[in-house]
Design an enzyme around this catalytic site. Structure first.
Site, mmCIF file in Angstrom:
data_model
loop_
_atom_site.group_PDB
_atom_site.id
_atom_site.type_symbol
_atom_site.label_atom_id
_atom_site.label_comp_id
_atom_site.label_asym_id
_atom_site.label_seq_id
_atom_site.Cartn_x
_atom_site.Cartn_y
_atom_site.Cartn_z
ATOM 1 C CG HIS A 136 -2.212 -0.973 0.924
ATOM 2 N ND1 HIS A 136 -3.234 0.185 0.332
ATOM 3 C CD2 HIS A 136 -2.087 -1.995 1.619
ATOM 4 C CE1 HIS A 136 -4.475 -1.247 0.509
ATOM 5 N NE2 HIS A 136 -3.796 -2.394 0.990
ATOM 6 C CB CYS A 205 -1.829 2.830 -6.022
ATOM 7 S SG CYS A 205 -1.804 3.685 -4.721
ATOM 8 N NE ARG A 214 -2.410 -1.192 -9.874
ATOM 9 C CZ ARG A 214 -3.773 -0.964 -10.119
ATOM 10 N NH1 ARG A 214 -2.980 1.009 -10.008
ATOM 11 N NH2 ARG A 214 -4.608 -1.178 -9.911
#
Lengths: 237, 58
Positions: A136, A205, A214
């Site tokens: 993340h 991301c 990405r």
């Protein structure tokens, strides 16, 4: 009671309620997921330490040693990574001195809430091919928040309980589309690698709060070191 | 809406205030424990993999 007054009052009360729920939801996403993820990651790190301290002592000869050693004995088949379970700790000094995150097997949504996720179809840690890890960038502890700060030569250090693996970043983070699975190839050509090797790919991301793209970082295995020889130089500041 | 709830709670003002507080806490708990974890993956912050999390796609 005047019906118009009742309608206006009920409508305002619903508006206030919805606003409160939205504020609570923002608090949940920005703050509470981080609290939960930090405690989950600490729990995974503890489990790893527990397993390593009670597990069988590694045979020093079985540690992967890249290089043309002719008489190197064939290492025993390593146990497969268990889905959703931690198997290594990642250290990236560029992200801060105390930055240490567990690497878990698989990239399921629930797995990525507890740490970084290893793409199960890619190579093993330190293995020949491409060891790919997703994390993340925002929410759930923001593990890859500083991803764009990675630069060529930065160390990505991993410890699987037996060996320290030091990877070196080879170029600035690369921006690509979500469907671009070629970045996980055993020899990712977009990174500029020519032949087979022991590579590492990190994905997160891009943009920071979006999902249209990405961000990819590539590294190659620079050094390995048995854990009994102590931390590698990249972690000494 | 809130006036209607208040009028239907039992007891005097203090008991009603206490029940209201408990109701608010229960609602916040349900939101954080069940509703928000369900809603959060609908936002884009979870998409960090290049194969949309299928893990096997190569």
């Amino acid at each position: 009671m005047d019906p118009v007054r009742l309608i206006v009052r009920t409508f305002s009360e619903i508006c206030v309620t919805v606003g409160t729920v939205i504020v609570l939801f923002v608090t949940y996403v920005l703050f509470w997921t981080g609290v939960r993820a930090d405690s989950a990651m600490d729990g995974e790190l503890d489990r790893l330490q527990q397993r390593w301290s009670t597990g069988p002592v590694a045979d020093p000869k079985s540690t992967a040693e890249p290089g043309p050693r002719a008489e190197r004995p064939k290492p025993p088949a390593p146990e497969p990574y268990e889905d959703g379970k931690p198997f290594a700790v990642m250290y990236i000094p560029r992200f801060g001195e105390g930055w240490a995150k567990p690497v878990l097997e698989g990239t399921a949504t629930g797995t990525l809430k507890k740490g970084l996720g290893h793409y199960s179809a890619t190579a093993r840690l330190g293995g020949s091919g491409n060891f790919a890890v997703a994390g993340h960038r925002r929410t759930y502890g923001d593990p890859f928040k500083d991803f764009p700060k990675l630069r060529s030569g930065d160390a990505v250090v991993l410890n699987d309980g037996r060996t320290w693996f030091t990877y070196r970043i080879d170029r600035r983070p690369y921006r690509t589309l979500p469907a671009d699975v070629g970045v996980l190839d055993p020899v990712p050509e977009k990174a500029g690698y020519q032949g087979p090797g022991r590579y590492l790919t990190l994905t997160t991301c891009e943009p920071e709060w979006g999902h249209s793209h990405r961000l990819i970082a590539w590294a190659h295995l620079d050094a390995t070191r048995p854990v009994e020889h102590g931390k590698p130089g990249a972690l000494h500041r | 809406m809130y006036g209607w709830i208040w009028r239907h709670l039992p007891g005097n003002a203090w008991v009603r205030a206490l029940i209201s507080l408990l109701l608010v806490l229960a609602i916040v708990y349900v939101l954080f424990q069940y509703v928000f974890p369900w809603a959060e993956p609908l936002l884009p912050f979870n998409d960090v993999t290049v194969d949309n999390g299928s893990g096997a796609a190569r």
